[in-house]
Design a protein around this motif. Structure first.
Motif, short mmCIF file in Angstrom:
data_model
loop_
_atom_site.label_atom_id
_atom_site.label_comp_id
_atom_site.label_asym_id
_atom_site.label_seq_id
_atom_site.Cartn_x
_atom_site.Cartn_y
_atom_site.Cartn_z
N THR A 152 -0.97 7.53 2.90
CA THR A 152 -2.01 8.14 1.73
C THR A 152 -0.16 7.59 1.31
N TRP A 153 0.53 8.30 1.32
CA TRP A 153 1.77 8.15 1.04
C TRP A 153 2.49 6.61 1.24
N LEU A 154 2.11 5.64 2.33
CA LEU A 154 2.33 4.86 2.23
C LEU A 154 1.92 3.76 0.96
N ALA A 155 0.97 3.75 0.57
CA ALA A 155 -0.48 3.01 -0.15
C ALA A 155 0.14 3.66 -1.36
N PHE A 156 1.14 5.43 -1.72
CA PHE A 156 0.79 5.75 -3.13
C PHE A 156 2.34 4.67 -3.38
N LEU A 157 3.63 5.21 -2.36
CA LEU A 157 4.86 4.03 -2.47
C LEU A 157 5.13 2.66 -2.44
N ILE A 158 4.25 1.72 -2.26
CA ILE A 158 3.61 0.19 -2.41
C ILE A 158 3.18 0.49 -4.06
N ALA A 159 2.46 0.61 -4.58
CA ALA A 159 1.33 0.76 -5.65
C ALA A 159 2.79 1.21 -7.06
N PHE A 160 3.29 1.96 -6.94
CA PHE A 160 4.23 2.79 -7.54
C PHE A 160 4.77 1.64 -8.07
N LEU A 161 5.96 1.28 -6.49
CA LEU A 161 7.14 0.35 -6.58
C LEU A 161 6.70 -1.15 -7.48
N ILE A 162 4.92 -1.48 -6.96
CA ILE A 162 4.74 -2.47 -7.86
C ILE A 162 4.47 -2.54 -8.98
N LEU A 163 3.99 -1.47 -9.38
CA LEU A 163 3.86 -1.13 -10.97
C LEU A 163 5.14 -1.33 -11.41
N TRP A 164 5.93 -0.08 -11.08
CA TRP A 164 7.42 -0.22 -12.10
C TRP A 164 7.95 -1.80 -11.82
N THR A 185 -5.63 2.04 -4.47
CA THR A 185 -4.43 2.80 -4.29
C THR A 185 -4.99 3.84 -3.07
N GLY A 186 -6.24 4.67 -4.26
CA GLY A 186 -7.26 5.83 -3.24
C GLY A 186 -7.93 5.52 -1.79
N LEU A 187 -8.58 4.04 -1.98
CA LEU A 187 -10.05 4.18 -1.12
C LEU A 187 -8.72 3.54 0.25
N ILE A 188 -7.35 2.86 -0.26
CA ILE A 188 -6.94 2.82 1.28
C ILE A 188 -6.19 4.15 1.71
N GLY A 189 -6.27 4.90 1.24
CA GLY A 189 -5.50 6.23 0.89
C GLY A 189 -6.84 6.97 2.09
N GLU A 190 -7.52 6.47 2.34
CA GLU A 190 -8.39 6.47 3.34
C GLU A 190 -8.12 6.42 4.15
N SER A 191 -8.35 5.09 4.24
CA SER A 191 -8.54 4.72 5.98
C SER A 191 -7.72 3.00 5.65
#
Length: 214
Positions: free
Chosen positions: A66-78, A116-122
């Protein structure tokens, strides 16, 4: 001194930029909502403090995806937001084509927190990996299409480095195709998310190559 260029109502880039800024800010904030919260019994209880801390630490470790997906998505959006901000500073107005190119871009921006939430699940489910990679690819490709529209519609300020803008559009296209490739590979092999660490390398190599050609 000549008169400033007149811009038709509804084509000012400032209002478009302000709206896009708000959408990106909301999407980046919503990413944190998708991070798993620990149950109440892990945060409070009658157990010794160190035991509760160890259990909470274990929960956080178990949800590292979940944290990895958050970091990747945040950096890409940024990164995409910064590029969009820089690009709009180069234009004098927003043409109908440019306005239309914003629609798919913003659709993907608001959908990325869900992916991001979906990949955080699995991270082992190929469909969650595929959807996340496809969303990132769509975001990069939509930004590339926006840059191409800006280049085609003669809206750039005098003195703008057109060659650099073309190189940036090509770099975004290459990065988007890389993410699209990983989306397809997830149905054939495991461990595809590990390939995503190569995304910055692909972007840097593409940027240098296309800049040299410009």
């Amino acid at each position: 001194m000549g008169e400033p260029e007149r811009v038709a109502p509804g084509t000012t880039h400032e209002r478009v930029g302000a709206f896009v800024d708000a959408v990106f800010a909301i999407a980046m904030t919503l990413l944190v909502v998708e991070i798993h919260r620990p149950p109440a019994d892990l945060v409070e209880g009658d157990e010794p403090r160190l035991v509760m801390a160890a259990r909470l630490w274990g929960f956080l470790g178990d949800n590292w995806t979940t944290w990895l997906a958050f970091l990747i998505a945040f950096l890409i959006l940024w990164g995409v937001w910064r590029e969009h901000h820089r690009t709009l500073d180069m234009v004098t107005r927003v043409s109908p084509r440019i306005m239309a190119r914003h629609v798919p871009l913003l659709v993907v921006v608001v959908l990325l927190p869900y992916a991001t939430g979906l990949i955080g699940e699995s991270v082992s489910n190929p469909l969650t990996v595929c959807l996340f990679a496809t969303a990132v690819a769509a975001l990069l490709l939509a930004q590339a299409a926006l840059l191409r529209a800006i280049l085609r519609d003669d809206v750039l300020r005098p003195g703008t480095d057109v060659a650099a803008l073309r190189a940036q559009a090509a770099t975004l296209l290459a990065a988007g195709l890389f993410w699209l490739l990983t989306a397809g590979l997830t149905w054939l092999v495991e461990g595809v998310p590990l390939l995503w660490v190569l995304a910055p390398v692909v972007g840097a190599v593409s940027a240098r190559r296309f800049a040299a050609r410009a």
